[in-house]
Design a protein around this motif. Structure first.
Motif, PDB file in Angstrom:
ATOM      1  N   MET A   1       0.844  -1.199   0.000  1.00  0.00           N
ATOM      2  CA  MET A   1       0.000   0.000   0.000  1.00  0.00           C
ATOM      3  C   MET A   1       0.881   1.251   0.000  1.00  0.00           C
ATOM      4  O   MET A   1       1.677   1.460   0.919  1.00  0.00           O
ATOM      5  CB  MET A   1      -0.917   0.010   1.229  1.00  0.00           C
ATOM      6  N   GLU A   2       0.782   2.055  -1.038  1.00  0.00           N
ATOM      7  CA  GLU A   2       1.579   3.274  -1.131  1.00  0.00           C
ATOM      8  C   GLU A   2       0.873   4.408  -0.410  1.00  0.00           C
ATOM      9  O   GLU A   2      -0.294   4.712  -0.684  1.00  0.00           O
ATOM     10  CB  GLU A   2       1.801   3.649  -2.593  1.00  0.00           C
ATOM     11  N   LEU A   3       1.575   5.044   0.519  1.00  0.00           N
ATOM     12  CA  LEU A   3       0.988   6.120   1.316  1.00  0.00           C
ATOM     13  C   LEU A   3       1.472   7.477   0.816  1.00  0.00           C
ATOM     14  O   LEU A   3       2.677   7.707   0.677  1.00  0.00           O
ATOM     15  CB  LEU A   3       1.341   5.962   2.790  1.00  0.00           C
ATOM     16  N   ALA A   4       0.530   8.374   0.552  1.00  0.00           N
ATOM     17  CA  ALA A   4       0.879   9.739   0.172  1.00  0.00           C
ATOM     18  C   ALA A   4       1.146  10.591   1.397  1.00  0.00           C
ATOM     19  O   ALA A   4       1.973  11.509   1.363  1.00  0.00           O
ATOM     20  CB  ALA A   4      -0.240  10.347  -0.666  1.00  0.00           C
ATOM     21  N   ILE A   5       0.436  10.303   2.484  1.00  0.00           N
ATOM     22  CA  ILE A   5       0.576  11.060   3.733  1.00  0.00           C
ATOM     23  C   ILE A   5       0.610  10.072   4.884  1.00  0.00           C
ATOM     24  O   ILE A   5      -0.197   9.141   4.941  1.00  0.00           O
ATOM     25  CB  ILE A   5      -0.594  12.043   3.937  1.00  0.00           C
ATOM     26  N   GLN A   6       1.550  10.281   5.800  1.00  0.00           N
ATOM     27  CA  GLN A   6       1.617   9.446   6.985  1.00  0.00           C
ATOM     28  C   GLN A   6       1.989  10.314   8.178  1.00  0.00           C
ATOM     29  O   GLN A   6       2.965  11.072   8.117  1.00  0.00           O
ATOM     30  CB  GLN A   6       2.636   8.322   6.810  1.00  0.00           C
ATOM     31  N   ALA A   7       1.221  10.228   9.234  1.00  0.00           N
ATOM     32  CA  ALA A   7       1.494  10.994  10.452  1.00  0.00           C
ATOM     33  C   ALA A   7       1.406  10.067  11.652  1.00  0.00           C
ATOM     34  O   ALA A   7       0.537   9.194  11.708  1.00  0.00           O
ATOM     35  CB  ALA A   7       0.491  12.136  10.603  1.00  0.00           C
ATOM     36  N   GLU A   8       2.309  10.266  12.592  1.00  0.00           N
ATOM     37  CA  GLU A   8       2.353   9.432  13.787  1.00  0.00           C
ATOM     38  C   GLU A   8       2.477  10.318  15.019  1.00  0.00           C
ATOM     39  O   GLU A   8       3.408  11.098  15.148  1.00  0.00           O
ATOM     40  CB  GLU A   8       3.548   8.474  13.725  1.00  0.00           C
ATOM     41  N   GLY A   9       1.493  10.210  15.901  1.00  0.00           N
ATOM     42  CA  GLY A   9       1.569  10.851  17.215  1.00  0.00           C
ATOM     43  C   GLY A   9       1.681  12.356  17.192  1.00  0.00           C
ATOM     44  O   GLY A   9       2.395  12.940  18.020  1.00  0.00           O
ATOM     45  N   LEU A  10       0.966  13.025  16.289  1.00  0.00           N
ATOM     46  CA  LEU A  10       1.064  14.491  16.212  1.00  0.00           C
ATOM     47  C   LEU A  10       0.481  15.144  17.463  1.00  0.00           C
ATOM     48  O   LEU A  10      -0.671  14.894  17.840  1.00  0.00           O
ATOM     49  CB  LEU A  10       0.334  15.009  14.979  1.00  0.00           C
ATOM     50  N   VAL A  11       1.273  16.002  18.063  1.00  0.00           N
ATOM     51  CA  VAL A  11       0.844  16.753  19.248  1.00  0.00           C
ATOM     52  C   VAL A  11       1.070  18.230  18.982  1.00  0.00           C
ATOM     53  O   VAL A  11       2.125  18.629  18.475  1.00  0.00           O
ATOM     54  CB  VAL A  11       1.646  16.323  20.506  1.00  0.00           C
ATOM     55  N   ARG A  28      -3.840   6.879   1.591  1.00  0.00           N
ATOM     56  CA  ARG A  28      -3.341   6.119   0.452  1.00  0.00           C
ATOM     57  C   ARG A  28      -3.297   6.993  -0.804  1.00  0.00           C
ATOM     58  O   ARG A  28      -4.183   7.823  -1.021  1.00  0.00           O
ATOM     59  CB  ARG A  28      -4.223   4.895   0.212  1.00  0.00           C
ATOM     60  N   THR A  29      -2.300   6.802  -1.616  1.00  0.00           N
ATOM     61  CA  THR A  29      -2.144   7.559  -2.856  1.00  0.00           C
ATOM     62  C   THR A  29      -3.362   7.367  -3.760  1.00  0.00           C
ATOM     63  O   THR A  29      -3.842   6.240  -3.941  1.00  0.00           O
ATOM     64  CB  THR A  29      -0.877   7.124  -3.597  1.00  0.00           C
ATOM     65  N   GLY A  30      -3.865   8.476  -4.322  1.00  0.00           N
ATOM     66  CA  GLY A  30      -4.979   8.413  -5.256  1.00  0.00           C
ATOM     67  C   GLY A  30      -6.330   8.218  -4.626  1.00  0.00           C
ATOM     68  O   GLY A  30      -7.284   7.824  -5.312  1.00  0.00           O
ATOM     69  N   THR A  31      -6.447   8.505  -3.321  1.00  0.00           N
ATOM     70  CA  THR A  31      -7.730   8.352  -2.627  1.00  0.00           C
ATOM     71  C   THR A  31      -8.094   9.633  -1.892  1.00  0.00           C
ATOM     72  O   THR A  31      -7.301  10.574  -1.814  1.00  0.00           O
ATOM     73  CB  THR A  31      -7.682   7.199  -1.605  1.00  0.00           C
ATOM     74  N   VAL A  32      -9.303   9.646  -1.343  1.00  0.00           N
ATOM     75  CA  VAL A  32      -9.751  10.741  -0.475  1.00  0.00           C
ATOM     76  C   VAL A  32      -9.854  10.214   0.942  1.00  0.00           C
ATOM     77  O   VAL A  32     -10.534   9.211   1.194  1.00  0.00           O
ATOM     78  CB  VAL A  32     -11.128  11.281  -0.900  1.00  0.00           C
ATOM     79  N   LEU A  33      -9.165  10.859   1.877  1.00  0.00           N
ATOM     80  CA  LEU A  33      -9.370  10.577   3.292  1.00  0.00           C
ATOM     81  C   LEU A  33     -10.130  11.728   3.905  1.00  0.00           C
ATOM     82  O   LEU A  33      -9.724  12.891   3.780  1.00  0.00           O
ATOM     83  CB  LEU A  33      -8.055  10.366   4.037  1.00  0.00           C
TER      84      LEU A  33
END
Length: 344
Positions: A1-11, A28-33
């Motif tokens: 799964m190719e990820l366009a955006i990834q965030a972990e533990g944002l404070v 995921r790349t090419g999708t709407v979140l």
């Protein structure tokens, strides 16, 4: 799964208030979140961090594979950003607005003019291209604003409550344009407080409230989580609403919601429908609507948080929210470098 955006533990904290309390996110790349939550939940703060406009106090994030802190310049070259309120120059024409953005992004005059023409056609604004943006309707200004975010052909698009203030027709038109962009390969992070909007556009949804992620999954997965269905009854005669309400309350053992003539209540046992039909027949109630349907995203949100997603205070915050008003957030960009993708 190719990820366009990834965030972990944002404070992120603003003084003593925690706007983000450790948010994780994958797009995921090419999708709407769809990032869903009431005003003040932290949605705009997430967008600001991912768009390099605001540093997180803790956690990490990558956009297009680039770290939003170490590689902020590269991130800005990949993204387009449209805030809650149209930020076009109302004194300039539609064409002039897009030409200005093109030139700031380093395009030559012929290339900028050609790109402006393409976008005006794509967003059905060609007939108004020579008019000042201040004469546009709200829907037209939002379309022009979105077009301006696409001058540099960004592969990733951040839409922060893009349909705020639009009427249903203008909202529907903008939805179609977003679908078209995604069909062409654009990745979209959409923040919204409109449940219908998230249901219509997003393959995946993350629900945040008071700066924390409280649920995630596809719209159908989220609806399935609460399990219940909704009984809807609408009598022909409005005078019969109290009778319907009493019958539904007794048979479902809940407190039904009444909006006009429509009475609704959550039910766990589908056999209740037959019991309601028999009871209303005994009471001589004629109905124009009687249905048992799956849960809506609004009901999911109510189940998760105990309050509706569109609840907001006078200042654009909820009681527990911590994010400051947007004040007309502008689009990111680095005009000095001529980097593509973002509106200055």
């Amino acid at each position: 799964m190719e990820l366009a955006i990834q965030a972990e533990g944002l404070v992120k904290r603003f003084g003593d208030t925690t706007a983000l309390g450790g948010v994780d996110l994958e797009v995921r790349t090419g999708t709407v979140l769809g990032l869903l939550g009431p005003n003040g939940a932290g949605k705009t703060t997430v967008v600001r961090v991912l768009a390099t406009l605001l540093p997180a106090d803790a956690g990490r994030a990558t956009v297009g594979g680039y770290d939003v802190v170490r590689d902020a310049h590269r991130v800005r070259q990949l993204i387009g950003l449209t805030g809650q309120y149209a930020s076009v120059d109302e004194q300039l024409t539609g064409t002039e607005n897009l030409l200005l953005i093109g030139r700031l992004l380093g395009l030559g005059r012929p290339a900028a003019r050609q790109r402006a023409k393409e976008l005006l056609e794509q967003f059905q604004l060609s007939d108004a291209a020579g008019r000042a943006a201040g004469t546009y309707s709200g829907g037209m200004r939002r379309r022009l604003d979105l077009a301006a975010s696409l001058v540099g052909r960004p592969p990733l698009l951040f839409l922060d409550e893009p349909t705020t203030g639009l009427d249903p027709r203008a909202r529907s038109e903008l939805w179609e344009m977003i679908r078209s962009l995604v069909a062409d390969g654009t990745t979209v992070l959409l923040t919204t407080q409109y449940l219908e909007e998230a249901d219509e556009l997003a393959e995946e949804i993350v629900v945040i409230d008071r700066g924390r992620k409280i649920a995630g999954g596809s719209p159908d997965e989220l609806k399935a989580k609460i399990g219940a269905q909704t009984l809807a009854v609408r009598p022909l005669d409005e005078a019969k609403v109290p009778v319907v309400r009493a019958a539904v309350a007794e048979l479902t053992r809940t407190a039904p919601e009444v909006k006009g003539k429509l009475v609704t209540a959550p039910v766990a046992d589908p056999s209740v429908l037959g019991a309601v039909v028999r009871r209303l027949d005994e009471e001589g109630v004629v109905v124009t609507e009687l249905a048992l349907r799956g849960s809506s995203l609004n009901e999911v949100f109510l189940s998760l948080t105990g309050r509706p997603a569109e609840e907001e205070g006078a200042g654009g915050r909820t009681a527990g929210g911590g994010e400051p008003p947007e004040n007309g957030m502008h689009h990111t960009g680095n005009s000095a470098s001529g980097g593509e993708g973002s509106k200055a």
